[in-house]
Design a protein around this motif. Structure first.
Motif, PDB file in Angstrom:
ATOM      1  N   ALA A 346       0.836  -1.206   0.000  1.00  0.00           N
ATOM      2  CA  ALA A 346       0.000   0.000   0.000  1.00  0.00           C
ATOM      3  C   ALA A 346       0.864   1.246   0.000  1.00  0.00           C
ATOM      4  O   ALA A 346       0.515   2.262  -0.618  1.00  0.00           O
ATOM      5  CB  ALA A 346      -0.929  -0.003   1.214  1.00  0.00           C
ATOM      6  N   ASN A 347       2.004   1.181   0.676  1.00  0.00           N
ATOM      7  CA  ASN A 347       2.873   2.349   0.732  1.00  0.00           C
ATOM      8  C   ASN A 347       3.522   2.626  -0.623  1.00  0.00           C
ATOM      9  O   ASN A 347       3.754   3.780  -0.989  1.00  0.00           O
ATOM     10  CB  ASN A 347       3.957   2.154   1.793  1.00  0.00           C
ATOM     11  CG  ASN A 347       4.245   3.430   2.540  1.00  0.00           C
ATOM     12  OD1 ASN A 347       3.473   4.385   2.474  1.00  0.00           O
ATOM     13  ND2 ASN A 347       5.353   3.473   3.249  1.00  0.00           N
ATOM     14  N   SER A 348       3.832   1.569  -1.368  1.00  0.00           N
ATOM     15  CA  SER A 348       4.335   1.770  -2.722  1.00  0.00           C
ATOM     16  C   SER A 348       3.298   2.492  -3.578  1.00  0.00           C
ATOM     17  O   SER A 348       3.632   3.401  -4.351  1.00  0.00           O
ATOM     18  CB  SER A 348       4.695   0.414  -3.354  1.00  0.00           C
ATOM     19  OG  SER A 348       5.071   0.562  -4.702  1.00  0.00           O
ATOM     20  N   THR A 349       2.050   2.105  -3.427  1.00  0.00           N
ATOM     21  CA  THR A 349       0.977   2.756  -4.183  1.00  0.00           C
ATOM     22  C   THR A 349       0.791   4.198  -3.739  1.00  0.00           C
ATOM     23  O   THR A 349       0.493   5.077  -4.558  1.00  0.00           O
ATOM     24  CB  THR A 349      -0.329   1.975  -4.023  1.00  0.00           C
ATOM     25  OG1 THR A 349      -0.095   0.586  -4.282  1.00  0.00           O
ATOM     26  CG2 THR A 349      -1.397   2.485  -4.982  1.00  0.00           C
ATOM     27  N   ASN A 350       0.942   4.460  -2.434  1.00  0.00           N
ATOM     28  CA  ASN A 350       0.861   5.844  -1.952  1.00  0.00           C
ATOM     29  C   ASN A 350       1.863   6.741  -2.669  1.00  0.00           C
ATOM     30  O   ASN A 350       1.549   7.872  -3.049  1.00  0.00           O
ATOM     31  CB  ASN A 350       1.121   5.892  -0.443  1.00  0.00           C
ATOM     32  CG  ASN A 350      -0.057   5.412   0.369  1.00  0.00           C
ATOM     33  OD1 ASN A 350      -1.195   5.446  -0.088  1.00  0.00           O
ATOM     34  ND2 ASN A 350       0.203   4.950   1.575  1.00  0.00           N
ATOM     35  N   LEU A 351       3.078   6.229  -2.842  1.00  0.00           N
ATOM     36  CA  LEU A 351       4.105   7.015  -3.518  1.00  0.00           C
ATOM     37  C   LEU A 351       3.751   7.229  -4.991  1.00  0.00           C
ATOM     38  O   LEU A 351       3.968   8.318  -5.538  1.00  0.00           O
ATOM     39  CB  LEU A 351       5.459   6.315  -3.385  1.00  0.00           C
ATOM     40  CG  LEU A 351       6.667   7.043  -3.976  1.00  0.00           C
ATOM     41  CD1 LEU A 351       6.803   8.436  -3.371  1.00  0.00           C
ATOM     42  CD2 LEU A 351       7.940   6.237  -3.751  1.00  0.00           C
ATOM     43  N   TYR A 352       3.225   6.207  -5.636  1.00  0.00           N
ATOM     44  CA  TYR A 352       2.790   6.337  -7.033  1.00  0.00           C
ATOM     45  C   TYR A 352       1.747   7.453  -7.159  1.00  0.00           C
ATOM     46  O   TYR A 352       1.842   8.315  -8.038  1.00  0.00           O
ATOM     47  CB  TYR A 352       2.214   5.009  -7.515  1.00  0.00           C
ATOM     48  CG  TYR A 352       1.488   5.089  -8.830  1.00  0.00           C
ATOM     49  CD1 TYR A 352       2.166   4.961 -10.042  1.00  0.00           C
ATOM     50  CD2 TYR A 352       0.112   5.319  -8.872  1.00  0.00           C
ATOM     51  CE1 TYR A 352       1.494   5.051 -11.250  1.00  0.00           C
ATOM     52  CE2 TYR A 352      -0.564   5.415 -10.075  1.00  0.00           C
ATOM     53  CZ  TYR A 352       0.135   5.274 -11.255  1.00  0.00           C
ATOM     54  OH  TYR A 352      -0.536   5.377 -12.445  1.00  0.00           O
ATOM     55  N   ILE A 353       0.743   7.435  -6.285  1.00  0.00           N
ATOM     56  CA  ILE A 353      -0.348   8.407  -6.376  1.00  0.00           C
ATOM     57  C   ILE A 353       0.163   9.811  -6.088  1.00  0.00           C
ATOM     58  O   ILE A 353      -0.193  10.776  -6.772  1.00  0.00           O
ATOM     59  CB  ILE A 353      -1.477   8.040  -5.403  1.00  0.00           C
ATOM     60  CG1 ILE A 353      -2.004   6.639  -5.700  1.00  0.00           C
ATOM     61  CG2 ILE A 353      -2.610   9.054  -5.493  1.00  0.00           C
ATOM     62  CD1 ILE A 353      -2.805   6.048  -4.575  1.00  0.00           C
ATOM     63  N   ALA A 354       1.006   9.945  -5.054  1.00  0.00           N
ATOM     64  CA  ALA A 354       1.543  11.262  -4.713  1.00  0.00           C
ATOM     65  C   ALA A 354       2.310  11.857  -5.888  1.00  0.00           C
ATOM     66  O   ALA A 354       2.169  13.045  -6.205  1.00  0.00           O
ATOM     67  CB  ALA A 354       2.443  11.155  -3.482  1.00  0.00           C
ATOM     68  N   SER A 355       3.116  11.041  -6.553  1.00  0.00           N
ATOM     69  CA  SER A 355       3.912  11.544  -7.682  1.00  0.00           C
ATOM     70  C   SER A 355       3.017  11.967  -8.832  1.00  0.00           C
ATOM     71  O   SER A 355       3.260  13.001  -9.466  1.00  0.00           O
ATOM     72  CB  SER A 355       4.902  10.475  -8.142  1.00  0.00           C
ATOM     73  OG  SER A 355       4.240   9.346  -8.690  1.00  0.00           O
ATOM     74  N   ARG A 356       1.960  11.223  -9.112  1.00  0.00           N
ATOM     75  CA  ARG A 356       1.055  11.595 -10.213  1.00  0.00           C
ATOM     76  C   ARG A 356       0.228  12.820  -9.849  1.00  0.00           C
ATOM     77  O   ARG A 356      -0.106  13.629 -10.727  1.00  0.00           O
ATOM     78  CB  ARG A 356       0.141  10.424 -10.563  1.00  0.00           C
ATOM     79  CG  ARG A 356       0.687   9.491 -11.629  1.00  0.00           C
ATOM     80  CD  ARG A 356       2.045   8.941 -11.303  1.00  0.00           C
ATOM     81  NE  ARG A 356       2.554   8.021 -12.311  1.00  0.00           N
ATOM     82  CZ  ARG A 356       3.683   7.349 -12.189  1.00  0.00           C
ATOM     83  NH1 ARG A 356       4.425   7.474 -11.094  1.00  0.00           N
ATOM     84  NH2 ARG A 356       4.102   6.546 -13.152  1.00  0.00           N
ATOM     85  N   ALA A 357      -0.130  12.951  -8.587  1.00  0.00           N
ATOM     86  CA  ALA A 357      -0.872  14.143  -8.174  1.00  0.00           C
ATOM     87  C   ALA A 357      -0.009  15.391  -8.329  1.00  0.00           C
ATOM     88  O   ALA A 357      -0.480  16.435  -8.827  1.00  0.00           O
ATOM     89  CB  ALA A 357      -1.337  13.993  -6.731  1.00  0.00           C
ATOM     90  N   LEU A 358       1.262  15.311  -7.922  1.00  0.00           N
ATOM     91  CA  LEU A 358       2.160  16.451  -8.062  1.00  0.00           C
ATOM     92  C   LEU A 358       2.450  16.738  -9.535  1.00  0.00           C
ATOM     93  O   LEU A 358       2.481  17.897  -9.954  1.00  0.00           O
ATOM     94  CB  LEU A 358       3.456  16.178  -7.307  1.00  0.00           C
ATOM     95  CG  LEU A 358       4.511  17.282  -7.347  1.00  0.00           C
ATOM     96  CD1 LEU A 358       3.937  18.600  -6.834  1.00  0.00           C
ATOM     97  CD2 LEU A 358       5.736  16.882  -6.531  1.00  0.00           C
ATOM     98  N   PHE A 359       2.652  15.698 -10.326  1.00  0.00           N
ATOM     99  CA  PHE A 359       2.890  15.879 -11.758  1.00  0.00           C
ATOM    100  C   PHE A 359       1.679  16.534 -12.433  1.00  0.00           C
ATOM    101  O   PHE A 359       1.832  17.426 -13.278  1.00  0.00           O
ATOM    102  CB  PHE A 359       3.181  14.530 -12.417  1.00  0.00           C
ATOM    103  CG  PHE A 359       3.181  14.573 -13.915  1.00  0.00           C
ATOM    104  CD1 PHE A 359       4.260  15.085 -14.612  1.00  0.00           C
ATOM    105  CD2 PHE A 359       2.089  14.103 -14.641  1.00  0.00           C
ATOM    106  CE1 PHE A 359       4.257  15.140 -15.996  1.00  0.00           C
ATOM    107  CE2 PHE A 359       2.076  14.151 -16.027  1.00  0.00           C
ATOM    108  CZ  PHE A 359       3.162  14.670 -16.704  1.00  0.00           C
ATOM    109  N   GLY A 360       0.480  16.084 -12.065  1.00  0.00           N
ATOM    110  CA  GLY A 360      -0.721  16.658 -12.662  1.00  0.00           C
ATOM    111  C   GLY A 360      -0.862  18.133 -12.355  1.00  0.00           C
ATOM    112  O   GLY A 360      -1.253  18.931 -13.218  1.00  0.00           O
ATOM    113  N   LEU A 361      -0.533  18.529 -11.112  1.00  0.00           N
ATOM    114  CA  LEU A 361      -0.576  19.941 -10.754  1.00  0.00           C
ATOM    115  C   LEU A 361       0.489  20.720 -11.507  1.00  0.00           C
ATOM    116  O   LEU A 361       0.224  21.783 -12.085  1.00  0.00           O
ATOM    117  CB  LEU A 361      -0.374  20.098  -9.248  1.00  0.00           C
ATOM    118  CG  LEU A 361      -0.186  21.530  -8.725  1.00  0.00           C
ATOM    119  CD1 LEU A 361      -1.431  22.368  -8.987  1.00  0.00           C
ATOM    120  CD2 LEU A 361       0.146  21.520  -7.243  1.00  0.00           C
TER     121      LEU A 361
END
Length: 571
Positions: A346-361
């Motif tokens: 789950a923590n690996s997925t957290n990092l994936y989502i955080a990176s895509r959220a920052l990239f999208g912004l």
């Protein structure tokens, strides 16, 4: 599978025990069911817009386009904060699970060198693979986690001796000594509303509200399909180098985004509710090992005359405690291994989502970055490498709060547990804020396209013909969520209720700084960020104008062009 990995984290396994301790047996399945219904209602709103516009930073885009531009930026930052913070706070959670085994307890080399440093680095390394390779990891690990959840449910049923479970519930009979196979007085479930009066005072309803707030953490992740929707199209290659047809793209969205957005909240709710119910049947709420609210200053053994074979520090998962109390050799080790695996993936997925959220912004700020240093800073994260991985956003998301676990080495686990719990709760509250903003965005989107539907059809704007009277001409509206707009109004009201009322129920029996900060600090910070953005950009304090039909059509066409340009770049 990315959504499943994000949702099936440690929320059920750790928070379920705290819900049981605070609210009693009935509160466990009830709160998971209620919050699950809320997450499904929110995803109905998100999925309808997401099927039309699967774009980077979709959650911030929807709020920015249909509510307020600065609020959209604040929503994107809040979404990033949720998962960047969760990535760091789940590391101490993993340490707590690994601490179950002898040799790890108190070993500073293992804690600092392996758990706090090498494990996050390894998760960062996994995320550096291109999305097709990373997706395989998510499929495998998500499948294993679902198998673990089913296995744990089977173990709980087996501990209850299968058929005797139903007989006990219906007849309220037990063994000669009024106990079941692991020493549990089954008739205690007839007092299913027994609760922790030190935490909730004299009201079970107050305890239930507190439990709703606690259980919300378990559903963080159901909205992450918005972070991965765009990359879901990368595997779809056009034939003969021809561009995708409109119907082909709609089919891709229907087969990827729609299923995740609509059905995963239902699957998660069913799994959590059943597992929580089984756990509440196998464990008394005053077991010493159940986690208690850290903001209570009362010693644990004074809370409710705790009993059982569990430890007195309240540090174990309810499922591990049940396995330990069953006295089946090494069953607790097996269940704890399940939890460690669940936490790390789950923590690996957290990092994936955080990176895509920052990239999208960041990818939306390129045009605005000139002359503003903070926008240039964010825009720097809006690039990817040759594998289409946003490495800059990935590394920054991993490092932003990476110092948090090391506080336990400096100040000790007991001294920092309250602070780390505040940070974890802040991530949960941040998710509710994002959910509320998305519901508001959908309400304004829905009312906008309904109000201007004739002009939108006259101008032949594709993808948004929700009320078209010519289904043969406009067959392309991807998904019509049910019960709208009433469901969206309900979801928005429910999100605000949990944010303002349920989260504050911990203060009704006395003021506690830890409880206040974990409940309201994120809200205050979010509002402060929104106001700061308004002042810095000298923006209007009103929501975006959706009353002018010409401006609305231009906005919708702009979103469609944004979507088409992204799809063309993928092809």
């Amino acid at each position: 599978m990315i959504t499943i990995n994000a949702t099936l984290g440690t929320g059920l396994y750790w928070r379920g025990g705290q819900v049981l301790e605070v609210g009693g047996a009935l509160a466990v399945p009830l709160t998971f069911l209620l919050v699950g219904c809320l997450s499904w209602a929110v995803m109905q709103c998100i999925s309808e817009m997401l099927c039309i516009w699967p774009v980077p930073g979709a959650l911030g885009v929807f709020v920015g386009e249909f509510v307020d531009e600065e609020l959209g930026i604040a929503t994107s930052i809040a979404h990033w904060f949720t998962y960047a913070m969760s990535f760091s706070t789940l590391v101490p959670t993993a340490a707590g699970e690994l601490d179950f085994w002898p040799g790890i307890t108190g070993n500073r080399l293992v804690l600092g060198g392996v758990i706090y440093f090498l494990i996050p680095v390894a998760l960062l390394f996994v995320n550096l693979f291109k999305v097709e390779t990373y997706g395989i990891f998510e499929v495998v690990s998500g499948s294993i986690k679902m198998l673990f959840l089913v296995t744990i449910a089977g173990i709980l049923i087996a501990i209850n001796r299968g058929g005797k479970l139903l007989t006990t519930l219906l007849t309220k009979t037990a063994g000669p000594d009024n106990t079941g196979p692991i020493g549990i007085k089954y008739e205690d479930w007839s007092q299913a509303t027994a609760f922790d009066k030190n935490a909730a005072g004299d009201s079970w309803f107050t305890a239930l509200l507190m439990c709703i707030s606690i259980a919300t953490f378990a559903y963080v992740g159901v909205e992450v399909v918005a972070a991965s929707a765009l990359e879901a199209e990368i595997n779809e290659k056009p034939s003969n180098n021809a561009p995708f047809s409109r119907s082909k793209r709609l089919h891709v969205m229907n087969s990827t985004v729609k299923f995740s957005a609509i059905y995963i909240p239902v699957i998660t709710t069913v799994g959590y509710t059943i597992s929580g119910l089984l756990a509440s049947l196998d464990m008394k709420r005053n077991n010493c090992g159940l986690p208690k609210p850290t903001w209570l200053s009362i010693p644990y053994d004074a809370l409710s005359n705790c009993t059982g074979d569990g430890t007195t520090d309240g540090s174990r998962s309810v499922f591990v405690l049940i396995a330990a109390d069953s006295h089946i050799p090494h069953l607790d080790d097996v269940v704890n291994f399940f939890l460690v695996f669940t936490c790390l993936t789950a923590n690996s997925t957290n990092l994936y989502i955080a990176s895509r959220a920052l990239f999208g912004l960041a990818s939306r700020l390129d045009e605005e970055s000139a002359g503003r240093w903070h926008l240039r800073f964010f825009a720097w994260f809006g690039t990817t490498n040759s594998n289409r991985v946003p490495v800059r956003a990935l590394v920054f998301s991993a490092a932003a709060f990476g110092w948090i676990p090391f506080l336990q080495l400096i100040h000790g686990i007991d001294a920092t547990s309250g602070f780390i719990e505040i940070l974890g709760e802040m991530a949960s509250v941040s998710t509710l804020i994002v959910w509320a903003c998305e519901c508001l965005a959908f309400i304004r989107f829905y009312n906008c396209v309904r109000r201007h539907r004739k002009y939108i059809e006259l101008q032949d704007v594709p993808l948004v013909q929700r009320w078209s009277e010519d289904p043969e001409k406009y067959p392309e509206y991807p998904y019509r969520s049910i019960g709208q707009p009433y469901l969206a109004y309900f979801a928005l009201a429910a999100c605000l209720f949990v944010l303002l009322i349920s989260n504050g129920a911990t203060l009704w029996n006395g003021f506690h700084w830890l409880s206040f900060l974990s409940s309201y600090l994120t809200i205050l910070a979010f509002l402060g960020l929104w106001i700061l953005l308004k002042l810095e950009r000298a923006a209007s304090w009103s929501f975006v104008n959706l009353s002018e039909e010409i401006q609305v059509v231009a906005k919708l066409r702009g979103l469609n062009r944004f979507r088409a340009s992204l799809a063309q770049s993928q092809g």
